[in-house]
Design an enzyme around this catalytic site. Structure first.
Site, mmCIF file in Angstrom:
data_model
loop_
_atom_site.group_PDB
_atom_site.id
_atom_site.type_symbol
_atom_site.label_atom_id
_atom_site.label_comp_id
_atom_site.label_asym_id
_atom_site.label_seq_id
_atom_site.Cartn_x
_atom_site.Cartn_y
_atom_site.Cartn_z
ATOM 1 C CG LEU A 109 33.973 40.047 42.154
ATOM 2 C CD1 LEU A 109 32.821 40.337 41.354
ATOM 3 C CD2 LEU A 109 34.170 40.930 43.039
ATOM 4 N N GLY A 154 39.159 41.091 39.947
ATOM 5 C CA GLY A 154 39.079 41.619 41.331
ATOM 6 C C GLY A 154 40.348 41.686 42.047
ATOM 7 C CG ASN A 178 39.646 37.714 33.855
ATOM 8 O OD1 ASN A 178 39.293 38.600 34.907
ATOM 9 N ND2 ASN A 178 39.685 36.293 34.010
ATOM 10 C CD GLU A 179 36.453 42.228 35.614
ATOM 11 O OE1 GLU A 179 37.364 42.443 34.724
ATOM 12 O OE2 GLU A 179 36.668 42.457 36.750
HETATM 13 C C1 LIG Z 1 26.340 46.870 34.021
HETATM 14 C C2 LIG Z 1 26.328 46.250 35.568
HETATM 15 C C3 LIG Z 1 27.812 46.190 35.987
HETATM 16 C C4 LIG Z 1 27.735 44.771 36.577
HETATM 17 C C5 LIG Z 1 28.974 44.330 37.079
HETATM 18 C C6 LIG Z 1 29.213 43.134 37.209
HETATM 19 C C7 LIG Z 1 30.281 42.178 37.510
HETATM 20 C C8 LIG Z 1 31.168 42.861 38.370
HETATM 21 C C9 LIG Z 1 32.445 42.965 37.469
HETATM 22 C C10 LIG Z 1 33.701 42.958 37.839
HETATM 23 C C11 LIG Z 1 34.453 43.000 39.192
HETATM 24 C C12 LIG Z 1 35.251 41.914 39.243
HETATM 25 C C13 LIG Z 1 34.882 40.525 39.084
HETATM 26 C C14 LIG Z 1 35.637 39.566 39.362
HETATM 27 O O1 LIG Z 1 36.619 39.217 39.917
HETATM 28 S S1 LIG Z 1 35.046 37.793 38.729
HETATM 29 C C15 LIG Z 1 36.448 36.800 39.203
HETATM 30 C C16 LIG Z 1 37.297 36.396 37.958
HETATM 31 N N1 LIG Z 1 38.423 35.595 38.521
HETATM 32 C C17 LIG Z 1 38.923 34.844 37.611
HETATM 33 O O2 LIG Z 1 38.395 34.877 36.545
HETATM 34 C C18 LIG Z 1 39.980 33.880 38.153
HETATM 35 C C19 LIG Z 1 39.425 32.420 38.243
HETATM 36 N N2 LIG Z 1 40.468 31.628 38.721
HETATM 37 C C20 LIG Z 1 41.743 31.238 38.086
HETATM 38 O O3 LIG Z 1 41.824 31.676 36.885
HETATM 39 C C21 LIG Z 1 42.654 30.217 38.922
HETATM 40 O O4 LIG Z 1 41.820 29.828 39.740
HETATM 41 C C22 LIG Z 1 43.887 31.021 39.353
HETATM 42 C C23 LIG Z 1 43.524 32.330 40.245
HETATM 43 C C24 LIG Z 1 44.717 31.344 38.135
HETATM 44 C C25 LIG Z 1 44.614 30.044 40.400
HETATM 45 O O5 LIG Z 1 44.715 28.818 39.578
HETATM 46 P P1 LIG Z 1 45.246 27.544 40.582
HETATM 47 O O6 LIG Z 1 45.572 26.480 39.082
HETATM 48 O O7 LIG Z 1 46.125 27.609 41.427
HETATM 49 O O8 LIG Z 1 43.904 27.405 41.219
HETATM 50 P P2 LIG Z 1 42.574 26.406 40.668
HETATM 51 O O9 LIG Z 1 42.126 26.865 39.373
HETATM 52 O O10 LIG Z 1 42.686 24.797 40.893
HETATM 53 O O11 LIG Z 1 41.503 26.829 41.986
HETATM 54 C C26 LIG Z 1 41.477 26.227 43.131
HETATM 55 C C27 LIG Z 1 40.100 26.389 43.638
HETATM 56 O O12 LIG Z 1 39.597 27.665 43.617
HETATM 57 C C28 LIG Z 1 38.302 27.794 43.133
HETATM 58 N N3 LIG Z 1 38.359 29.244 42.420
HETATM 59 C C29 LIG Z 1 39.329 29.864 41.882
HETATM 60 N N4 LIG Z 1 38.965 31.049 41.261
HETATM 61 C C30 LIG Z 1 37.896 31.327 41.889
HETATM 62 C C31 LIG Z 1 36.915 32.643 42.066
HETATM 63 N N5 LIG Z 1 37.085 33.709 41.547
HETATM 64 N N6 LIG Z 1 35.839 32.464 43.032
HETATM 65 C C32 LIG Z 1 35.549 31.280 43.660
HETATM 66 N N7 LIG Z 1 36.308 30.025 43.441
HETATM 67 C C33 LIG Z 1 37.467 30.088 42.771
HETATM 68 C C34 LIG Z 1 38.326 26.798 41.960
HETATM 69 O O13 LIG Z 1 37.162 26.540 41.491
HETATM 70 C C35 LIG Z 1 39.041 25.771 42.606
HETATM 71 O O14 LIG Z 1 38.035 25.196 43.422
HETATM 72 P P3 LIG Z 1 37.914 23.806 43.731
HETATM 73 O O15 LIG Z 1 36.558 23.426 44.610
HETATM 74 O O16 LIG Z 1 38.103 23.120 42.784
HETATM 75 O O17 LIG Z 1 39.305 23.486 44.694
#
Ligand SMILES: CCCCC/C=C\C/C=C\C/C=C/C(=O)SCCNC(=O)CCNC(=O)[C@H](O)C(C)(C)COP(=O)(O)OP(=O)(O)OC[C@H]1O[C@@H](n2cnc3c(N)ncnc32)[C@H](O)[C@@H]1OP(=O)(O)O
Length: 303
Positions: A109, A154, A178-179
């Protein structure tokens, strides 16, 4: 989405996808680099690149929402539209879904879509997420995920909606839901998809612990079907696709529907309630604070 047999998969309940695409280039068709005939023409949108091969009936769909393919509302919408376009074109029988962003398949997400946003926006966003999952999970096409990067949360949902998963053998390319580590909860339909893929006990453990599996463990638990060297992900995905396409479409499609329909129907029956749960959950002050802190941590990690 009518099958040859007349069976319908997902209802066309979609939002208003076109309204979201102001200023994008969806529908543009251009020759692929070095390409010539129809089979080499690619189309797509700003965030989804589609490279169709009419001869084989397979299209490669590349996510390109840099830097990490976070599932923004626009990306979700463009994915649904590209999928629909291929499904409506009888030339195509399969899609290989992969990433155009280095080292990341999909970061899940887009947290900026749910941090500091109003409930109406969060609701619209979640409906788009539900819609993509329904469309992919019940797609009449064969979907193979060529996972060429990290695949958390996601991102894992997208991969799990496919019929088959090939993961590049790189310890940094972890996959899983990993939520809980973000202080949020996978919704029931996502939990169901996990259980359908890796079984109840493994899901119970992995969901509670928020496990992100490195390739060998992902293979062992059954989260992916193949782990191969990075430079073989695409070719292996194509071989897998050939295996799935060797089965007559109608038999495979009806079987897929039989296996997946109950899971999808459960969401279809409770879609509004699921949206309300999501909105009231993510809009809580405490959840907003932890999402904000997580985003901040991600931003600071850099450099
Ligand atoms: C009972 C009621 C039910 C309620 C339900 C509630 C919720 C829904 C539940 C589940 C559905 C799904 C949920 C999700 O998907 S939540 C998102 C989870 N994602 C993560 O945890 C991943 C986070 N990101 C990372 O680990 C890393 O970025 C990476 C993917 C491994 C890549 O690493 P890399 O070193 O290549 O990049 P950076 O970490 O430097 O990131 C670059 C840049 O991108 C921004 N960013 C990363 N991930 C996200 C994201 N998910 N959303 C928005 N932005 C993201 C990061 O901040 C950096 O930004 P910058 O501005 O610094 O350039």
């Amino acid at each position: 989405m009518a099958l040859a047999s007349g069976v319908r998969f997902a209802p066309r309940a979609l939002l208003r996808p076109w309204a979201l695409l102001r200023g994008t280039t969806l529908g543009r068709t251009e020759p692929a680099a070095g390409g010539g005939g129809d089979g080499a023409r690619r189309f797509g949108s700003q965030r989804v690149l589609v490279e169709p091969d009419a001869a084989s009936g397979v299209a490669v769909m590349k996510l390109r929402n840099p830097p990490v393919n976070a599932l923004s509302l626009e990306l979700l919408t463009e994915l649904v539209i590209s999928l629909e376009k291929l499904e409506n074109d009888k030339t195509f029988r399969g899609i290989i879904l992969t990433s155009d962003c280095p080292r990341v398949f999909c970061a899940g997400l887009d947290l900026t879509e749910i941090c500091g946003r109003n409930p109406a926006h969060c609701a619209e966003y979640w409906k788009a997420m539900q819609e993509l999952w329904l469309r992919m999970y019940l797609s009449s096409l064969v979907l193979v995920a060529a996972i060429n990067g990290a695949c958390p949360a996601g991102g894992c949902i997208i991969a799990l909606s496919c019929d088959c998963r090939v993961l590049a053998d790189n310890p940094k390319y972890r996959i899983g839901l990993n939520e809980t580590l973000l202080g949020i909860i996978a919704p029931f339909w996502l939990k169901d998809t996990y259980v359908n893929t890796i079984g109840h006990r493994a899901s119970e453990q992995a969901l509670q612990l928020g496990s992100l599996f490195p390739p060998a463990e992902a293979l062992q638990v059954g989260l992916v079907d193949q782990v191969v060297p990075e430079d073989q992900v695409q070719s292996t995905a194509l071989s897998e696709m050939a295996r799935w396409l060797a089965v007559p479409d109608h038999a495979r499609q009806l079987t897929k529907n039989m296996m997946r329909k109950a899971t999808a129907d459960r969401l279809l029956r409770q879609r509004d309630a699921d949206t309300q749960n999501f909105v009231s959950f993510v809009c809580r002050d405490s959840i907003q604070k932890s999402l904000q802190a997580y985003l901040e941590k991600l931003r600071q990690r850099k450099g």
